[in-house]
Design a protein around this motif. Structure first.
Motif, PDB file in Angstrom:
ATOM      1  N   ARG A  98       0.827  -1.206   0.000  1.00  0.00           N
ATOM      2  CA  ARG A  98       0.000   0.000   0.000  1.00  0.00           C
ATOM      3  C   ARG A  98       0.865   1.261   0.000  1.00  0.00           C
ATOM      4  NH1 ARG A  98      -2.865   3.861   2.648  1.00  0.00           N
ATOM      5  NH2 ARG A  98      -5.102   3.980   2.160  1.00  0.00           N
ATOM      6  N   ASP A  99       1.908   1.263   0.790  1.00  0.00           N
ATOM      7  CA  ASP A  99       2.796   2.425   0.829  1.00  0.00           C
ATOM      8  C   ASP A  99       3.517   2.629  -0.504  1.00  0.00           C
ATOM      9  OD1 ASP A  99       2.085   2.918   3.441  1.00  0.00           O
ATOM     10  OD2 ASP A  99       3.841   1.935   4.301  1.00  0.00           O
ATOM     11  N   GLU A 100       3.880   1.528  -1.148  1.00  0.00           N
ATOM     12  CA  GLU A 100       4.526   1.628  -2.458  1.00  0.00           C
ATOM     13  C   GLU A 100       3.553   2.190  -3.497  1.00  0.00           C
ATOM     14  OE1 GLU A 100       5.905  -2.285  -3.241  1.00  0.00           O
ATOM     15  OE2 GLU A 100       7.623  -2.142  -1.887  1.00  0.00           O
ATOM     16  N   ALA A 101       2.294   1.759  -3.423  1.00  0.00           N
ATOM     17  CA  ALA A 101       1.283   2.290  -4.343  1.00  0.00           C
ATOM     18  C   ALA A 101       1.088   3.785  -4.121  1.00  0.00           C
ATOM     19  CB  ALA A 101      -0.037   1.546  -4.154  1.00  0.00           C
ATOM     20  N   ALA A 102       1.030   4.187  -2.867  1.00  0.00           N
ATOM     21  CA  ALA A 102       0.890   5.612  -2.544  1.00  0.00           C
ATOM     22  C   ALA A 102       2.070   6.411  -3.094  1.00  0.00           C
ATOM     23  CB  ALA A 102       0.777   5.799  -1.038  1.00  0.00           C
ATOM     24  N   LYS A 103       3.255   5.859  -2.992  1.00  0.00           N
ATOM     25  CA  LYS A 103       4.447   6.543  -3.495  1.00  0.00           C
ATOM     26  C   LYS A 103       4.351   6.768  -5.004  1.00  0.00           C
ATOM     27  CE  LYS A 103       9.506   6.171  -3.601  1.00  0.00           C
ATOM     28  NZ  LYS A 103      10.665   5.329  -3.207  1.00  0.00           N
ATOM     29  N   VAL A 104       3.838   5.781  -5.738  1.00  0.00           N
ATOM     30  CA  VAL A 104       3.671   5.932  -7.189  1.00  0.00           C
ATOM     31  C   VAL A 104       2.689   7.061  -7.504  1.00  0.00           C
ATOM     32  CG1 VAL A 104       2.770   4.827  -9.281  1.00  0.00           C
ATOM     33  CG2 VAL A 104       4.300   3.564  -7.752  1.00  0.00           C
ATOM     34  N   LEU A 164       1.583   9.572  -5.627  1.00  0.00           N
ATOM     35  CA  LEU A 164       2.048  10.894  -5.203  1.00  0.00           C
ATOM     36  C   LEU A 164       3.191  11.381  -6.078  1.00  0.00           C
ATOM     37  CD1 LEU A 164       1.886  10.413  -1.322  1.00  0.00           C
ATOM     38  CD2 LEU A 164       0.227  11.551  -2.809  1.00  0.00           C
ATOM     39  N   GLY A 165       4.024  10.456  -6.544  1.00  0.00           N
ATOM     40  CA  GLY A 165       5.118  10.836  -7.431  1.00  0.00           C
ATOM     41  C   GLY A 165       4.663  11.270  -8.804  1.00  0.00           C
ATOM     42  N   ASN A 166       3.506  10.779  -9.247  1.00  0.00           N
ATOM     43  CA  ASN A 166       2.979  11.124 -10.572  1.00  0.00           C
ATOM     44  C   ASN A 166       2.010  12.309 -10.537  1.00  0.00           C
ATOM     45  OD1 ASN A 166       4.483   9.106 -11.755  1.00  0.00           O
ATOM     46  ND2 ASN A 166       2.802   7.625 -11.853  1.00  0.00           N
ATOM     47  N   TRP A 167       1.745  12.847  -9.359  1.00  0.00           N
ATOM     48  CA  TRP A 167       0.876  14.015  -9.213  1.00  0.00           C
ATOM     49  C   TRP A 167       1.574  15.253  -9.776  1.00  0.00           C
ATOM     50  CZ3 TRP A 167      -3.964  15.368  -8.221  1.00  0.00           C
ATOM     51  CH2 TRP A 167      -4.259  16.652  -7.729  1.00  0.00           C
ATOM     52  N   ARG A 168       0.821  16.062 -10.539  1.00  0.00           N
ATOM     53  CA  ARG A 168       1.411  17.232 -11.180  1.00  0.00           C
ATOM     54  C   ARG A 168       0.711  18.537 -10.775  1.00  0.00           C
ATOM     55  NH1 ARG A 168       4.695  14.017 -11.523  1.00  0.00           N
ATOM     56  NH2 ARG A 168       5.925  13.319 -13.320  1.00  0.00           N
ATOM     57  N   GLY A 169       0.149  18.578  -9.589  1.00  0.00           N
ATOM     58  CA  GLY A 169      -0.408  19.818  -9.074  1.00  0.00           C
ATOM     59  C   GLY A 169      -1.914  19.908  -9.155  1.00  0.00           C
ATOM     60  N   ARG A 170      -2.512  19.464 -10.276  1.00  0.00           N
ATOM     61  CA  ARG A 170      -3.973  19.425 -10.413  1.00  0.00           C
ATOM     62  C   ARG A 170      -4.448  18.078 -10.957  1.00  0.00           C
ATOM     63  NH1 ARG A 170      -7.767  22.520  -8.294  1.00  0.00           N
ATOM     64  NH2 ARG A 170      -9.059  22.269 -10.164  1.00  0.00           N
ATOM     65  N   PHE A 183       4.511  -1.986 -10.119  1.00  0.00           N
ATOM     66  CA  PHE A 183       3.344  -1.259 -10.630  1.00  0.00           C
ATOM     67  C   PHE A 183       3.512  -1.011 -12.122  1.00  0.00           C
ATOM     68  CE2 PHE A 183       3.740  -0.587  -6.127  1.00  0.00           C
ATOM     69  CZ  PHE A 183       2.463  -0.920  -5.694  1.00  0.00           C
ATOM     70  N   ARG A 184       3.458  -2.120 -12.860  1.00  0.00           N
ATOM     71  CA  ARG A 184       3.635  -2.064 -14.305  1.00  0.00           C
ATOM     72  C   ARG A 184       2.303  -1.764 -14.996  1.00  0.00           C
ATOM     73  NH1 ARG A 184       8.413  -4.460 -16.049  1.00  0.00           N
ATOM     74  NH2 ARG A 184       7.854  -3.564 -18.084  1.00  0.00           N
ATOM     75  N   GLU A 185       2.399  -1.319 -16.227  1.00  0.00           N
ATOM     76  CA  GLU A 185       1.214  -0.944 -16.996  1.00  0.00           C
ATOM     77  C   GLU A 185       0.306  -2.147 -17.228  1.00  0.00           C
ATOM     78  OE1 GLU A 185       0.298   1.489 -21.173  1.00  0.00           O
ATOM     79  OE2 GLU A 185       2.348   0.903 -20.643  1.00  0.00           O
ATOM     80  N   TYR A 186       0.885  -3.288 -17.553  1.00  0.00           N
ATOM     81  CA  TYR A 186       0.133  -4.520 -17.759  1.00  0.00           C
ATOM     82  C   TYR A 186       1.078  -5.683 -17.517  1.00  0.00           C
ATOM     83  CZ  TYR A 186       1.962  -3.239 -22.435  1.00  0.00           C
ATOM     84  OH  TYR A 186       2.743  -2.805 -23.483  1.00  0.00           O
ATOM     85  N   THR A 220      -2.516   1.272 -12.034  1.00  0.00           N
ATOM     86  CA  THR A 220      -2.163   0.052 -11.315  1.00  0.00           C
ATOM     87  C   THR A 220      -2.036   0.344  -9.827  1.00  0.00           C
ATOM     88  OG1 THR A 220      -1.005  -0.786 -13.272  1.00  0.00           O
ATOM     89  CG2 THR A 220      -0.487  -1.814 -11.155  1.00  0.00           C
ATOM     90  N   ALA A 221      -1.326   1.424  -9.503  1.00  0.00           N
ATOM     91  CA  ALA A 221      -1.193   1.833  -8.100  1.00  0.00           C
ATOM     92  C   ALA A 221      -2.553   2.190  -7.506  1.00  0.00           C
ATOM     93  CB  ALA A 221      -0.231   3.016  -7.993  1.00  0.00           C
ATOM     94  N   ALA A 222      -3.394   2.866  -8.258  1.00  0.00           N
ATOM     95  CA  ALA A 222      -4.711   3.267  -7.769  1.00  0.00           C
ATOM     96  C   ALA A 222      -5.579   2.054  -7.446  1.00  0.00           C
ATOM     97  CB  ALA A 222      -5.402   4.161  -8.796  1.00  0.00           C
TER      98      ALA A 222
END
Length: 420
Positions: free
Chosen positions: A4-10, A12-18, A390-393, A410-412
């Motif tokens: 779960r923490d690893e998924a959260a890291k993905v 949050l790392g891909n968040w771009r402000g909005r 957390f791969r695409e497929y 995948t993370a979501a």
């Protein structure tokens, strides 16, 4: 660090402000149905960000109601993704003045996501007027699909580009794409191959057909009609998700003090219309130009399980557990029939398993009483994510990761499944 923490890291790392990008490198912008799945997972980390994810997407909605499949990030290089904003926006007719977007759409899973996001923190959503602002936009989005995209006149939405299905190069599209003359590979530069193995991506010939269809649509001012679209297909996934989202809109309407009955009626209408696409234990796409089903084994034909009260659910459950998909054994669901010679376990949408589809099917199975199988899919997706990252497929039989790394939906999905 746990899963779960690893998924959260993905995420949050891909968040771009909005909003959230699907993955670094290969996907540097906001994608439509990605944002819906992302919001469903992001609500467990930040309900506010989950609301903003959908609000930013619908902030780029066109005046005709369509929600574009890409909203381009102005801070990203304009030529970093192809087709980029200079390709899509050169003939925009109805697009928003404040955002560069593509002109095609993706499956309408957004109302379902909006209800999940609201339910995670209702007080915050009410204070912000989240549903009040989004509801009319969702109405306009569904109205565009029901109106401009009923190209066959049978009450079903047509997609006009394989990218609109979300399942870009499914074998289901092979036959209708043969009518399309591809743009020669030397006339455009694919950016996806800068970040991904060519063996896991569409071929140059298929990509040339995608470019041809998109350019023709653009050059006709994004007008909808069979005279414009060489590719016009009634897709069961798109129509099933529209029905599931209408079911969510009924609940949103009740929350807002609006009449839910039109949405309930629309669910019933779409459920009846989808029956036209059912045969051989699966739903199939229909080629609008020739009026015939495209018989095959796409996992899209199982997604109608998300539709409440689906009469064909027992047949779909038999198919998903049978030799074509082996879901009970594998714990994930391949994107194409394992027994079909066209199945390719590594190539984009021609066989790999995808976490967003597994998430939808788990919901559909639970809705129709197959709770044990739904739990098998939950466990299978979590164990596969643990093994592959957390791969695409993933390869559906080995669980080996394919496509992009640090993939947001995948993370979501993992976040939502670990919070269930």
């Amino acid at each position: 660090m746990n899963l779960r923490d690893e998924a959260a890291k993905v995420l949050l790392g891909n968040w771009r402000g909005r909003s959230t990008i699907p993955a670094p490198g290969l996907y540097p912008h906001q994608w439509s149905w990605d944002s819906a799945f992302i919001a469903a997972g992001l609500r467990h980390l930040s309900p506010l960000r989950a609301q903003q994810e959908l609000e930013s997407l619908f902030g780029a909605q066109w005046s005709d109601g369509r929600v574009p499949h890409i909203v381009f990030d102005p801070s990203a290089p304009r030529d970093g993704y192809f087709p980029g904003p200079d390709f899509w926006c050169s003939a925009r007719v109805n697009g928003p003045a404040h955002a560069d977007t593509s002109g095609i759409v993706q499956p309408p899973v957004h109302a379902l996501a909006a209800w999940e996001v609201f339910s995670s923190e209702p007080d915050l959503a009410r204070r912000r007027g989240f549903l009040e602002r989004l509801y009319p936009k969702l109405l306009a989005w569904h109205g565009y699909l029901r109106g401009s995209r009923d190209l066959g006149g049978r009450g079903l939405v047509s997609i006009v580009h394989p990218w609109e299905s979300g399942m870009d190069n499914s074998p289901s599209w092979d036959a209708p794409l043969r009518r399309v003359e591809p743009v020669p590979a030397g006339e455009f530069r694919r950016r996806d191959l800068d970040h991904a193995d060519a063996a896991e991506r569409p071929t140059d010939a298929d990509y040339g057909r995608y470019v041809r269809l998109a350019a023709t649509y653009r050059d006709h001012g994004y007008a909808d009609g069979l005279d414009v679209h060489e590719f016009a297909v009634e897709d069961p996934l798109t129509n099933a998700l529209l029905a599931a989202s209408e079911d969510a809109l009924a609940r949103i309407a009740e929350e807002l003090g609006e009449d839910p009955r039109p949405h309930v009626a629309e669910v019933s209408r779409l459920r009846d219309a989808l029956a036209q696409l059912h045969a051989d234990g699966l739903f199939h796409s229909r080629d609008v130009h020739v009026g015939e089903l495209i018989r095959g084994g796409s996992v899209a034909g199982l997604v109608p399980l998300v539709v409440p009260g689906l009469p064909q659910a027992p047949e779909l459950i038999a198919t998903i557990t049978g030799p074509r998909f082996r879901a009970a054994e594998l714990g994930v669901v391949p994107s194409f029939d394992l027994t079909d010679p066209l199945h390719d376990a590594s190539r984009y949408w021609r066989g790999p398993a995808w976490f967003n589809i597994g998430w939808l099917l788990r919901r559909g199975l639970a809705r129709h009483g197959a709770t044990d199988l739904a739990e098998v899919l939950r466990g299978g997706m979590l164990s596969t994510a643990t093994r592959s990252g957390f791969r695409e497929y993933v390869d559906p039989t080995t669980g080996e990761g394919r496509g992009a790394h640090h993939f947001s939906w995948t993370a979501a999905v993992v976040l939502d499944l670990t919070s269930a």
